[in-house]
Design a protein around this motif. Structure first.
Motif, short mmCIF file in Angstrom:
data_model
loop_
_atom_site.label_atom_id
_atom_site.label_comp_id
_atom_site.label_asym_id
_atom_site.label_seq_id
_atom_site.Cartn_x
_atom_site.Cartn_y
_atom_site.Cartn_z
N SER A 1 -7.03 1.22 -1.52
CA SER A 1 -5.89 0.88 -0.64
C SER A 1 -6.30 0.97 0.83
N GLN A 2 -7.08 2.00 1.14
CA GLN A 2 -7.55 2.13 2.52
C GLN A 2 -8.44 0.95 2.91
N GLN A 3 -9.26 0.54 1.97
CA GLN A 3 -10.11 -0.61 2.24
C GLN A 3 -9.28 -1.88 2.45
N LEU B 1 0.91 4.03 -2.74
CA LEU B 1 0.65 5.43 -2.40
C LEU B 1 1.79 6.33 -2.84
N LEU C 1 -6.94 5.12 -4.11
CA LEU C 1 -6.56 5.38 -2.72
C LEU C 1 -7.59 4.79 -1.76
N ARG C 2 -8.86 4.97 -2.12
CA ARG C 2 -9.89 4.39 -1.27
C ARG C 2 -9.79 2.87 -1.25
N LEU D 1 -6.18 -1.97 3.63
CA LEU D 1 -5.58 -1.85 4.96
C LEU D 1 -6.60 -2.20 6.04
N GLN D 2 -7.83 -1.71 5.88
CA GLN D 2 -8.87 -2.02 6.84
C GLN D 2 -9.15 -3.52 6.89
N ALA E 1 0.83 -1.21 0.00
CA ALA E 1 0.00 0.00 0.00
C ALA E 1 0.86 1.25 0.00
N GLN E 2 1.95 1.18 0.79
CA GLN E 2 2.85 2.34 0.86
C GLN E 2 3.49 2.61 -0.51
N LEU F 1 -9.24 5.27 13.51
CA LEU F 1 -9.28 3.94 12.92
C LEU F 1 -9.59 2.93 14.02
#
Length: 688
Positions: free
Chosen positions: A187-189, A138, A184-185, A191-192, A134-135, A213
């Motif tokens: 990627s956030q998903q 990003l 990006l969303r 990570l979640q 993810a990093q 979070l």
């Protein structure tokens, strides 16, 4: 080994740095089993070379290694351009927070604690690989955005020249930005999703304590959806006391600016759960804390087990210290003292240096020096060590008079004998009581035997006494009847005189028996009185011999008396006459017609009278009791008498301060010897 890669994921290269082959094997198998490519390095220098050459996706780095350690290796990796972006997870058995802080400062992103839980290792590796992906994504997006912003700026500079062209490109760029935001969303998903599938409770807060979070574990723990939590503080969500505790821990982490492990409580409907929370600052690009992240693990069961263990240990301690026995626990392998209570040290009076040594052999050597018989004690100890399963109960007397009872049982753990428990009990009072009981029982048996003997003697005496009394009474009765017949037929003076003489003799014999009984009664009652006067023993004996002349003639015995000079003493003449009469009548009765000798001497303040016969004699086993009441040297069936004569004789002699002794052999005769002080002042010397 079958290998599988998670759907949608690509195989990753992981470098493991550890100098322990056993650890490497476990990690390599676990990571390869989920499809990763695993490289191995056994030292820091080798790790730097392999990392620079292979560019792995993630590095698992042991902290304690020969040469350069894990922290220095991590610093070198972060200093190199080619490896600085590779995430490093430290592997260590060190749990000190300060050491962990050193690891984070050197560039590490996480810690894995030894011994490994391979499931935890895989979860952490997967999480950090996902975070790394993810990093990267990003960073790529950000780089692209920066490039596009530059282009946009160039476009805006040329806006006037190509307004229409710029508007078109702005529309195109807007479309591209929308696509980037969607990525990006996504990627956030991702990570979640990663943190939602970890077993721990994960959360992040800003500096004000507002939640940024939370994962699914948090939602399940507190029964709250994340939409109810995000943007709110602990005080918005929990009771004041609970919220104050959480906030105080957050502020502590911010104040110390490092990772901190804390125990935190989470009330539930089924009770309060205990969590171990690892809280650490979330740093911004400038390195300053911009928030707090927490990873909490449920340790309620472990805490409960620890509490049970503490209560059990406390109960054991109280039991050991409250028992009246001395307890010693010894490790069977090393023969070291594992535990002892205060009563043990008090009972044995063990010096401090012996207790401090912790050696069972040292104690047993000390204990043996306190025992009357140390050999059996030490031998029993060696036998118990030779037979670990054996139990024993022994008793050992001490030099100071105490008696200890020892119980010994093996100490078992999981079915194995790991030691031995010795229990020492002071049974001195019990042993004394048993000995006293035995003495009393022995005395009671002796008293019963003496009473039975006394009853037997009494019955025999009554039988003999009735016979002895009846004999003169019968003779007297016959004489009276004969006298009555003769008187009725006409008086014959000679026959009447003969009958009267016989009656007189029987009356005298009857009076003598009665006097003997009275004397025995007075002696038994302690009422024997002496009326002392000056007495010539030689003259007294001569008178008695003359008085007994008829008995001597009837027995056929001859009597010789040797007395060179008068022997005068201060005695009771009546009592002394009875003594001499008893001795002479016995000599006549048991002499069986043999000669009788009487010797009288007086010297050194002592008068001695001996009467010797050559008759039947007296058995040795009878002589010791001959002077007691109702005792006879021969059977009462063959010889008359009450069995009181020698008893009265001894009592009278001893009342005068004298003594009487006997020398006799069966078939050889007997000699009775009397010693009397010539004056009352000499009585003490004879007693001595």
């Amino acid at each position: 080994m079958s290998r599988a890669t998670a759907p949608g994921a690509r195989p990753r290269t992981i470098l493991i740095v550890d100098d322990m082959p056993a650890n490497l094997g476990v990690l390599v198998d676990g990571l390869e089993s989920i499809g990763h490519r695993v490289l191995v390095a056994q030292g820091g220098e080798e790790a730097l070379k392999r990392a620079s050459f292979t560019r792995p996706d993630l590095i698992l780095l042991d902290v304690l290694m020969p040469g350069i350690d894990g922290f220095e290796t991590c610093r070198c990796l972060k200093a190199a351009e080619s490896t600085r972006d590779i995430p490093v997870l430290f592997m260590t058995c060190v749990t000190d927070a300060a050491d962990k802080l050193v690891g984070f400062k050197s560039g590490g992103v996480d810690y894995i604690t030894k011994p490994y839980d391979i499931g935890e290792v895989i979860a952490r590796v997967t999480t950090h690989l996902s975070l790394r992906d993810a990093q990267k994504e990003l960073e790529a997006r950000n780089a692209q955005l920066q490039c596009e912003v530059a282009i946009r700026q160039q476009k805006e500079a040329a806006l006037q020249r190509a307004h229409q062209e710029l508007e078109q490109r702005v529309r195109e760029r807007t479309a591209e930005l929308s696509s980037s935001n969607a990525a990006l969303r996504e990627s956030q998903q991702l990570l979640q999703a990663i943190i939602d599938n970890t077993a721990a409770v994960v959360f992040a807060k800003d500096l004000e304590g507002r939640y940024m979070l939370v994962n699914r574990g948090y939602e399940e723990l507190f029964h709250m959806g994340r939409e109810e939590v995000l943007g709110k503080t602990d005080h918005d969500l929990f009771p004041r006391e609970q919220a104050d505790g959480y906030r105080a821990n957050d502020l502590l982490v911010l104040q110390q600016n490092r990772a901190v492990e804390l125990d935190e409580l989470a009330p539930r409907s089924n009770g309060v759960r205990t969590y171990m929370s690892l809280k650490f600052p979330l740093r911004g690009p400038a390195g300053k804390p911009e928030g707090i992240c927490g990873i909490s693990t449920d340790i309620t069961s472990r805490k409960h087990a620890e509490d049970v263990l503490r209560r059990s240990y406390s109960l054991l301690e109280a039991t050991l210290e409250s028992t009246a026995d001395g307890i010693l626990v010894v490790d069977s392998s090393a023969r070291r003292v594992v535990r002892h209570n205060r009563r043990f040290a008090q009972m044995w009076r063990v010096p401090e240096d012996v207790l401090a040594s912790g050696s069972a052999d040292t104690f047993f050597a000390f204990a043996s020096s306190r025992l009357r018989e140390p050999g059996p004690f030490l031998q029993s100890v060696h036998e118990l060590y030779a037979e670990p399963e054996a139990s024993a109960v022994d008793t050992f007397p001490l030099l100071d008079g105490r008696v200890f009872e020892r119980y010994s049982q093996p100490q078992r753990l999981g079915g194995l004998v790991v030691g031995r428990v010795f229990s020492f009990r002071d049974i001195t009072a019990r042993v004394d009581a048993e000995q006293q009981r035995n003495r009393l029982l022995l005395e009671e048996r002796r008293a019963r035997a003496a009473a039975e003997e006394a009853i037997h003697l009494r019955d025999e005496f009554l039988l003999v006494a009735s016979h002895e009394l009846r004999t003169p009474l019968t003779s007297l009765q016959l004489s009276v009847q004969s006298l009555e017949q003769r008187l009725s037929q006409g008086m014959n003076v000679e026959r009447v005189r003969s009958a009267v003489a016989r009656s007189g003799r029987q009356t005298k014999r009857l009076a003598t028996l009665i006097d003997t009984l009275l004397d025995a009664s007075r002696i038994q009652a302690g009422k024997l009185e002496l009326n002392r006067a000056s007495v010539d023993l030689r003259e007294l004996v001569a008178e008695i011999v003359a008085h007994l002349g008829d008995q001597l003639a009837q027995s056929g015995s001859t009597l010789a008396m040797r007395a060179e000079q008068p022997v005068i003493g201060w005695w009771d003449p009546y009592q002394l006459e009875q003594v001499v009469t008893n001795l002479l009548t016995n000599a006549i009765k048991f002499g069986e017609g043999s000669p009788i000798e009487i010797t009288i001497t007086g010297e050194d303040g002592v008068a001695r009278l001996s009467v010797t016969d050559r008759g039947i004699g007296i058995p040795a086993e009878v002589q010791a009791q001959l002077f007691e009441r109702f005792r006879r040297g021969v059977s009462s069936r063959n010889y008359g008498g009450l069995g009181l004569g020698l008893f009265i004789t001894r009592t009278i002699v001893e009342a005068h301060g004298g003594r009487i002794c006997l020398s006799s052999e069966v078939g050889q005769g007997s000699t009775f010897c009397i010693e009397l002080p010539l004056s009352t002042e000499g009585a003490g010397r004879l007693d001595a």
